[in-house]
Design a protein around this motif. Sequence first.
Motif, short mmCIF file in Angstrom:
data_model
loop_
_atom_site.label_atom_id
_atom_site.label_comp_id
_atom_site.label_asym_id
_atom_site.label_seq_id
_atom_site.Cartn_x
_atom_site.Cartn_y
_atom_site.Cartn_z
N THR A 17 0.73 -1.27 0.01
CA THR A 17 0.10 0.12 0.06
C THR A 17 1.01 1.23 0.05
N ARG A 18 1.89 1.27 0.80
CA ARG A 18 2.70 2.46 1.04
C ARG A 18 3.28 2.73 -0.37
N LEU A 19 3.83 1.70 -1.17
CA LEU A 19 4.69 1.80 -2.46
C LEU A 19 3.70 2.20 -3.43
N MET A 20 2.28 1.68 -3.52
CA MET A 20 1.46 1.89 -4.51
C MET A 20 0.87 3.51 -4.17
N ASN A 21 0.82 3.72 -3.02
CA ASN A 21 0.20 5.29 -2.99
C ASN A 21 1.51 6.10 -3.07
N ALA B 190 12.97 7.74 0.53
CA ALA B 190 12.96 6.74 1.50
C ALA B 190 11.80 7.44 2.39
N SER B 191 11.52 8.67 2.71
CA SER B 191 10.44 9.27 3.29
C SER B 191 9.12 8.59 2.95
N GLU B 192 8.97 8.60 1.54
CA GLU B 192 7.76 8.23 0.84
C GLU B 192 7.60 6.87 0.61
N LEU B 193 8.60 6.12 0.38
CA LEU B 193 8.46 4.62 0.08
C LEU B 193 8.83 3.61 1.27
N GLY B 194 9.77 4.13 2.06
CA GLY B 194 10.58 3.22 3.05
C GLY B 194 11.87 2.93 2.35
#
Length: 156
Positions: A55-59, A74-78
């Motif tokens: 979900t984090r990657l898709m958003n 990294a803040s956006e995707l990890g």
Amino acid sequence: MRREIGFALVAVLLVGCGYHPQETASVPHDAYPSAKAFLNGIKHYPYVASTERATRLMNGAKELYRCMTKDEVASELGSPDFSELDFGPKGPNAHWLGSNWMFYISIQSDVSSSKNPSIQIFFDTTDRAQWIIPVGIQGASEIGAPDLSCTEVKLT
């Protein structure tokens, strides 16, 4: 068609990565695993990221933009699944071009495929995103190109 050309270009860049005339000790390395280490760590296929990570990657893919810093990405995707250094052009004058990060949502098998839902980000030598390639993520599109660079100075 454009995506196929992009993947062909990525393949050419990665093939050029085998020859490293530049002293690699002087090139900054990320603290993330290599592609080989990440892929060797997958025990069973299909590999599927956790629901939270997917979900984090898709958003997050929809929020990326050219010239983002690695910290901003990294803040956006990890953390990426792996990080690799890029060298080119292939041959005696190859030099460090930057690095790339790979984020997988899923991998169907141990056979390489450009259709696995993922995000690959190529960074220039100032650690800024010059080319962002999302695959299989609705609403996310390719941004930048391998020949574009960011002129901003790396922020620390």
